[in-house]
Structure formats: C-alpha cells, structure tokens
Scaffold this motif. Structure first.
Motif, PDB file in Angstrom:
ATOM      1  N   LYS A  17      -3.493   3.572  20.952  1.00  0.00           N
ATOM      2  CA  LYS A  17      -2.101   3.833  20.562  1.00  0.00           C
ATOM      3  C   LYS A  17      -1.450   2.590  19.955  1.00  0.00           C
ATOM      4  O   LYS A  17      -0.760   2.661  18.943  1.00  0.00           O
ATOM      5  CB  LYS A  17      -1.311   4.314  21.772  1.00  0.00           C
ATOM      6  N   LEU A  18      -1.665   1.456  20.621  1.00  0.00           N
ATOM      7  CA  LEU A  18      -1.092   0.210  20.105  1.00  0.00           C
ATOM      8  C   LEU A  18      -1.651  -0.126  18.727  1.00  0.00           C
ATOM      9  O   LEU A  18      -0.919  -0.569  17.833  1.00  0.00           O
ATOM     10  CB  LEU A  18      -1.377  -0.942  21.081  1.00  0.00           C
ATOM     11  N   ASN A  19      -2.948   0.100  18.556  1.00  0.00           N
ATOM     12  CA  ASN A  19      -3.575  -0.202  17.270  1.00  0.00           C
ATOM     13  C   ASN A  19      -3.056   0.730  16.183  1.00  0.00           C
ATOM     14  O   ASN A  19      -2.862   0.318  15.031  1.00  0.00           O
ATOM     15  CB  ASN A  19      -5.096  -0.085  17.394  1.00  0.00           C
ATOM     16  N   ALA A  20      -2.822   2.009  16.537  1.00  0.00           N
ATOM     17  CA  ALA A  20      -2.293   2.959  15.558  1.00  0.00           C
ATOM     18  C   ALA A  20      -0.909   2.528  15.075  1.00  0.00           C
ATOM     19  O   ALA A  20      -0.604   2.593  13.868  1.00  0.00           O
ATOM     20  CB  ALA A  20      -2.228   4.354  16.175  1.00  0.00           C
ATOM     21  N   VAL A  21      -0.076   2.070  16.007  1.00  0.00           N
ATOM     22  CA  VAL A  21       1.264   1.583  15.639  1.00  0.00           C
ATOM     23  C   VAL A  21       1.146   0.375  14.719  1.00  0.00           C
ATOM     24  O   VAL A  21       1.850   0.270  13.702  1.00  0.00           O
ATOM     25  CB  VAL A  21       2.075   1.225  16.911  1.00  0.00           C
ATOM     26  N   PHE A  22       0.225  -0.547  15.062  1.00  0.00           N
ATOM     27  CA  PHE A  22       0.052  -1.757  14.263  1.00  0.00           C
ATOM     28  C   PHE A  22      -0.448  -1.425  12.863  1.00  0.00           C
ATOM     29  O   PHE A  22       0.045  -1.973  11.862  1.00  0.00           O
ATOM     30  CB  PHE A  22      -0.922  -2.701  14.959  1.00  0.00           C
ATOM     31  N   VAL A  23      -1.435  -0.510  12.756  1.00  0.00           N
ATOM     32  CA  VAL A  23      -1.996  -0.129  11.449  1.00  0.00           C
ATOM     33  C   VAL A  23      -0.926   0.525  10.592  1.00  0.00           C
ATOM     34  O   VAL A  23      -0.818   0.262   9.379  1.00  0.00           O
ATOM     35  CB  VAL A  23      -3.211   0.806  11.645  1.00  0.00           C
ATOM     36  N   ARG A  24      -0.112   1.390  11.204  1.00  0.00           N
ATOM     37  CA  ARG A  24       0.947   2.060  10.448  1.00  0.00           C
ATOM     38  C   ARG A  24       1.944   1.033   9.895  1.00  0.00           C
ATOM     39  O   ARG A  24       2.354   1.107   8.733  1.00  0.00           O
ATOM     40  CB  ARG A  24       1.646   3.060  11.375  1.00  0.00           C
ATOM     41  N   LYS A  25       2.350   0.094  10.727  1.00  0.00           N
ATOM     42  CA  LYS A  25       3.269  -0.950  10.276  1.00  0.00           C
ATOM     43  C   LYS A  25       2.650  -1.803   9.175  1.00  0.00           C
ATOM     44  O   LYS A  25       3.323  -2.172   8.201  1.00  0.00           O
ATOM     45  CB  LYS A  25       3.667  -1.841  11.456  1.00  0.00           C
ATOM     46  N   LEU A  26       1.346  -2.113   9.313  1.00  0.00           N
ATOM     47  CA  LEU A  26       0.654  -2.920   8.305  1.00  0.00           C
ATOM     48  C   LEU A  26       0.597  -2.200   6.973  1.00  0.00           C
ATOM     49  O   LEU A  26       0.822  -2.794   5.908  1.00  0.00           O
ATOM     50  CB  LEU A  26      -0.759  -3.247   8.807  1.00  0.00           C
ATOM     51  N   PHE A  27       0.325  -0.876   7.020  1.00  0.00           N
ATOM     52  CA  PHE A  27       0.244  -0.084   5.783  1.00  0.00           C
ATOM     53  C   PHE A  27       1.582  -0.096   5.045  1.00  0.00           C
ATOM     54  O   PHE A  27       1.642  -0.326   3.821  1.00  0.00           O
ATOM     55  CB  PHE A  27      -0.179   1.351   6.118  1.00  0.00           C
ATOM     56  N   PHE A  28       2.658   0.184   5.763  1.00  0.00           N
ATOM     57  CA  PHE A  28       3.980   0.219   5.124  1.00  0.00           C
ATOM     58  C   PHE A  28       4.400  -1.159   4.625  1.00  0.00           C
ATOM     59  O   PHE A  28       5.096  -1.282   3.612  1.00  0.00           O
ATOM     60  CB  PHE A  28       5.017   0.793   6.091  1.00  0.00           C
ATOM     61  N   LYS A  29       4.000  -2.201   5.337  1.00  0.00           N
ATOM     62  CA  LYS A  29       4.309  -3.558   4.883  1.00  0.00           C
ATOM     63  C   LYS A  29       3.616  -3.837   3.554  1.00  0.00           C
ATOM     64  O   LYS A  29       4.247  -4.375   2.615  1.00  0.00           O
ATOM     65  CB  LYS A  29       3.873  -4.576   5.936  1.00  0.00           C
ATOM     66  N   PHE A  30       2.334  -3.469   3.440  1.00  0.00           N
ATOM     67  CA  PHE A  30       1.603  -3.651   2.182  1.00  0.00           C
ATOM     68  C   PHE A  30       2.246  -2.825   1.066  1.00  0.00           C
ATOM     69  O   PHE A  30       2.360  -3.283  -0.087  1.00  0.00           O
ATOM     70  CB  PHE A  30       0.149  -3.240   2.357  1.00  0.00           C
ATOM     71  N   LEU A  31       2.675  -1.593   1.390  1.00  0.00           N
ATOM     72  CA  LEU A  31       3.273  -0.710   0.390  1.00  0.00           C
ATOM     73  C   LEU A  31       4.562  -1.315  -0.168  1.00  0.00           C
ATOM     74  O   LEU A  31       4.778  -1.333  -1.394  1.00  0.00           O
ATOM     75  CB  LEU A  31       3.560   0.656   1.022  1.00  0.00           C
ATOM     76  N   VAL A  32       5.413  -1.838   0.727  1.00  0.00           N
ATOM     77  CA  VAL A  32       6.674  -2.451   0.279  1.00  0.00           C
ATOM     78  C   VAL A  32       6.398  -3.683  -0.577  1.00  0.00           C
ATOM     79  O   VAL A  32       7.040  -3.886  -1.619  1.00  0.00           O
ATOM     80  CB  VAL A  32       7.541  -2.823   1.501  1.00  0.00           C
ATOM     81  N   ILE A  33       5.418  -4.488  -0.164  1.00  0.00           N
ATOM     82  CA  ILE A  33       5.072  -5.687  -0.946  1.00  0.00           C
ATOM     83  C   ILE A  33       4.596  -5.309  -2.339  1.00  0.00           C
ATOM     84  O   ILE A  33       4.991  -5.930  -3.345  1.00  0.00           O
ATOM     85  CB  ILE A  33       3.987  -6.511  -0.202  1.00  0.00           C
ATOM     86  N   ASP A  34       3.753  -4.274  -2.431  1.00  0.00           N
ATOM     87  CA  ASP A  34       3.226  -3.851  -3.735  1.00  0.00           C
ATOM     88  C   ASP A  34       4.346  -3.353  -4.652  1.00  0.00           C
ATOM     89  O   ASP A  34       4.373  -3.668  -5.851  1.00  0.00           O
ATOM     90  CB  ASP A  34       2.190  -2.745  -3.540  1.00  0.00           C
ATOM     91  N   VAL A  35       5.268  -2.566  -4.095  1.00  0.00           N
ATOM     92  CA  VAL A  35       6.372  -2.039  -4.907  1.00  0.00           C
ATOM     93  C   VAL A  35       7.228  -3.179  -5.452  1.00  0.00           C
ATOM     94  O   VAL A  35       7.567  -3.218  -6.644  1.00  0.00           O
ATOM     95  CB  VAL A  35       7.230  -1.064  -4.068  1.00  0.00           C
ATOM     96  N   PHE A  36       7.582  -4.128  -4.582  1.00  0.00           N
ATOM     97  CA  PHE A  36       8.388  -5.267  -5.021  1.00  0.00           C
ATOM     98  C   PHE A  36       7.646  -6.109  -6.047  1.00  0.00           C
ATOM     99  O   PHE A  36       8.251  -6.623  -7.001  1.00  0.00           O
ATOM    100  CB  PHE A  36       8.781  -6.137  -3.823  1.00  0.00           C
ATOM    101  N   LEU A  37       6.328  -6.256  -5.873  1.00  0.00           N
ATOM    102  CA  LEU A  37       5.533  -7.052  -6.814  1.00  0.00           C
ATOM    103  C   LEU A  37       5.512  -6.387  -8.194  1.00  0.00           C
ATOM    104  O   LEU A  37       5.666  -7.067  -9.230  1.00  0.00           O
ATOM    105  CB  LEU A  37       4.118  -7.220  -6.266  1.00  0.00           C
ATOM    106  N   ILE A  38       5.341  -5.058  -8.217  1.00  0.00           N
ATOM    107  CA  ILE A  38       5.330  -4.329  -9.502  1.00  0.00           C
ATOM    108  C   ILE A  38       6.672  -4.483 -10.201  1.00  0.00           C
ATOM    109  O   ILE A  38       6.750  -4.793 -11.401  1.00  0.00           O
ATOM    110  CB  ILE A  38       5.001  -2.837  -9.262  1.00  0.00           C
ATOM    111  N   LEU A  39       7.751  -4.269  -9.442  1.00  0.00           N
ATOM    112  CA  LEU A  39       9.095  -4.391 -10.027  1.00  0.00           C
ATOM    113  C   LEU A  39       9.349  -5.803 -10.558  1.00  0.00           C
ATOM    114  O   LEU A  39       9.928  -5.981 -11.637  1.00  0.00           O
ATOM    115  CB  LEU A  39      10.151  -4.022  -8.983  1.00  0.00           C
ATOM    116  N   PHE A  40       8.914  -6.805  -9.801  1.00  0.00           N
ATOM    117  CA  PHE A  40       9.118  -8.194 -10.223  1.00  0.00           C
ATOM    118  C   PHE A  40       8.352  -8.510 -11.509  1.00  0.00           C
ATOM    119  O   PHE A  40       8.902  -9.101 -12.455  1.00  0.00           O
ATOM    120  CB  PHE A  40       8.679  -9.128  -9.108  1.00  0.00           C
TER     121      PHE A  40
END
Length: 418
Positions: A17-40
């Motif tokens: 359960k803890l790992n699932a929460v961590f993986v989900r947070k990691l995925f969304f963090k990467f997604l936000v970084i990619d979106v900001f990088l594309i826009l920049f």
C-alpha cells in the motif's frame, strides 16, 4: 508459527500500500515536470522567434501555434500594425518531441523500478518495527513465574539505600538484566546522596566559619569594645566583612539551588561577544586599580546566549584571576574563534597557578586547591561551580591550562552559531 506468518503478511500488505501511494505520487510528479518543461521549451522558442523577426516581444500581438501534423506545424504572429510572421515550427517541435520522449522513457523506467523493487525496500525499512512488534507480542504471551518475582522483591527489600556496596542478587539468569538495571539505578541514587551529603556538610562548614568570627568579635566587643575604641572599630569592620562573606555565600548557594531545580531560566538571544567582554573589562578596570588589564580583541564574533549570565561567568573568572595575581601584574582577556568555528573568550593571569591533579576538581563546589587559595583570598568556593552551571546551560565547555608558579588560563567555548 501461524502468528508469525500472519504478521509477515500484514507487513507485506502495508508495504504494498505504501509503495502504491509512493508510485502514484512519483508518476504525477514526473507528469507535472514534463508539462512544465514542454511549455517552457516552446514558449522560449516562440519568444526568441518573435524577437528575431520583429526586434522585440509585443504582449498584445495575436498568436497561434498549429502542432498537427508535426511535419507542417507553424507558429503565426500578427501585430497591430498588420505585420505578420509565419515560422515553420516542425523542426523544433520534432526536437522537443524526441527530448520529452527520452525523458519519459527514463521516468517510466524509474516508475517501473519502484513498482518492482519499492515494496522490498519498504519491507526492509519496516523490518525493525516488525521485530519490535513481534518481540512485544512474544513478551505479552510469556508466562511469568511468580516465585521469581517474589525472590526479586525480597532481595530489593533487604537492600539499604545508604550502604555503598550492597547489590541485588537472586542467582536467576533470567532476571540478570533486571538486576543490573536496578543495581545501576541504586548506584546513581547513592552517588547523588553522597554528593548531597557532602554539599550540606561543606555548606554547614562554610557558614559556621563566618558565624564563629562574628560571635568572637561580638564577645570581644562585649568585654572591651565599650571602653577601647580601637577594639570597637576592629570588631565592627570584621563583623561587616564576615556578614558580607556570609551574604555572598548564601546568595551563591541559592543561585545554584535554583539552577539545579530549573527555576533559573536562560534567555538566549544574539549578541556580540566582543562587546560583552569589553563591558566586563571596563567594569573590572573601574573596580580594580591594582592590576593591569589587557584585551586581545578579534573580529566581530556573534554568539547566541544569555548576556547577563555570560557576563556573570566572565566576572567570576576575572575575580579568580584577581585573587591569585600579585599587585601590578597583568590579567589578559581574549576573544576569538577556534578551528572548529566555536567562539570563545579566555581569562589569563600569571598568578600562583595550580597543580595538575587539582585542575579536574576546580568546578566542584567548595573545592580549594590548597591553603594558598583559601579563605584569606575572600572566596566562597562556589564561583567556578556557578560558572560551570551557566556554561553547561549554554551547551559550552571549559579548557583549563595552569602551571604552579606560572599562572592560569581558563577558556570558555560556546556553540557555533547556526
């Protein structure tokens, strides 16, 4: 065995359960970084293209960017004066696409790694907690032998708290750890009791001396002071002097008692160590005209402490130096920072000094190294104990260098400011 298996399953379930929460947070963090990088990246390219074409960036211009299909993507800008720029964006969009794809592959591998190995890593982290829970469960299920504890109670009841060598011993190997813990506690209690008894005995002795002197002079006044003016003046001077000594002693005893009981608060704030020592120096020069004072100042040193208490500690060291230094001799004050970055101040005299074996004991209450450093110098034997309490409260420490017949240097080191 079944309980252990169930416990292992619970830990594994929690880890998943803890790992699932961590993986989900990691995925969304990467997604936000990619979106900001594309826009920049795209915004930077568009602004650069406008400046190259028009000479400056105009916020009110009309803009449009056609991404699809990538092979014919264009960036169009229309300014208020009718000037129009249409720039082919396919090459740059293709480069951005490749960069983001490479980054996404790396991020995907990171997420996959956490999915595969994250649970194992979390289980390893939780292992100490699992072991604690297992030990607690095992202890709760143990059946204790009542006879063993009766033997322990009897052994404890036979122990005298005043005896210096009595220890609890039942002969039971299962109770050995408990015996050692209780014996260590007894030893600390006895040591505290011995210190308290020694303190009361020393305080009584120190108070008895001025009282005896006052009583002696009072008797002398009663016999001869009414008729002999010299006896009257001598007695009054002696009684006043011993009264002052007794007052100082009682005040210092009360200060230490309040400090030990936690009633003396240390109010720390930022201050300049140089200014504080300079103030103490000027006070000492004003009070003591019989010695030469030198101050080896340094760059501005900021410390965090209670200025009133730190001044008191400095005054105590200076008073000690004055007592044991001949008239017209030099007392040196110094401030600085050591190689660890710890600020310090030191008081150095060229007085009578101390034997090396006496140095570890100088902060003990009522300790006097020898008769030369005795009552005739006006000390109560509590000054350095008070200074140590103050510096301990500031998380600092002392360094003492002394040679018999050469002099003494006491340095106070304070914590490095954060």
């Amino acid at each position: 065995m079944n309980k252990k298996a169930n416990s292992t399953k619970k830990v594994t379930s929690i880890a998943i359960k803890l790992n699932a929460v961590f993986v989900r947070k990691l995925f969304f963090k990467f997604l936000v970084i990619d979106v900001f990088l594309i826009l920049f990246l795209i915004s930077t390219w568009c602004i650069d293209a406008e400046i190259s074409f028009y000479g400056k960036f105009v916020p009110d211009a009309k803009r449009s960017l056609d991404f699809f299909p990538i092979e014919s993507s264009t960036y169009k800008v229309v300014w208020d004066n009718g000037k129009t720029m249409i720039k082919n964006a396919s090459g740059y969009i293709y480069i951005v696409h490749r960069v983001i794809t490479a980054i996404a592959i790396i991020e995907g591998l990171s997420v996959l790694k956490e999915i595969i190995f994250g649970t194992i890593k979390i289980r390893r982290t939780l292992r100490p907690l699992d072991e604690i829970a297992e030990t607690a469960s095992r202890l709760s299920n143990m059946t204790f032998d009542e006879e063993k504890f009766q033997n322990l109670e009897e052994a404890i009841s036979k122990i005298s708290p005043d005896s210096s060598d009595e220890k609890i011993y039942t002969g039971d190997s299962e109770l050995r750890g408990l015996e050692e813990a209780i014996n260590n506690l007894l030893e600390r209690m006895r040591d505290s009791y011995r210190q308290q008894a020694r303190f009361v005995s020393d305080a009584s002795h120190e108070l008895r001396t001025p009282i005896s002197v006052i009583q002696g002079y009072a008797n002398m006044l009663d016999r001869w002071g009414k008729e002999d003016e010299s006896v009257l003046n001598e007695s009054i001077a002696a009684i006043k002097s011993e009264s002052d000594n007794m007052k100082n002693l009682v005040e210092q005893l009360l200060f230490l008692a309040r400090g030990i009981n936690g009633k003396t608060q240390i109010s720390c704030k930022e201050l300049l160590l140089n200014d504080m020592i300079n103030e103490v120096l000027e006070e000492s020069k004003m009070i003591d005209k019989n010695h030469i004072y030198e101050y080896n100042n340094s760059e501005k040193i900021i410390v965090y402490g209670d200025i009133g208490l730190l001044k008191q500690a400095a005054r105590i060291l200076i008073e000690n130096a004055v007592k044991y230094t001949d008239t017209n001799e030099v007392i040196i004050l110094k401030t600085g920072v050591n190689e660890k970055g710890e600020p310090y101040f030191s008081i150095q005299d060229n007085g009578i000094g101390m034997d090396e074996e006496d140095i570890p004991h100088i902060f003990e209450r009522f300790f006097r190294a020898d008769t030369a450093r005795g009552r005739k110098n006006g000390g109560t034997g509590l000054g350095l104990s008070i200074a140590k309490w103050i510096i301990d409260g500031h998380k600092g420490y002392f360094s003492v260098l002394s040679r018999k017949g050469i002099g003494t240097r006491i340095t106070i080191f304070l914590p490095k400011p954060k």
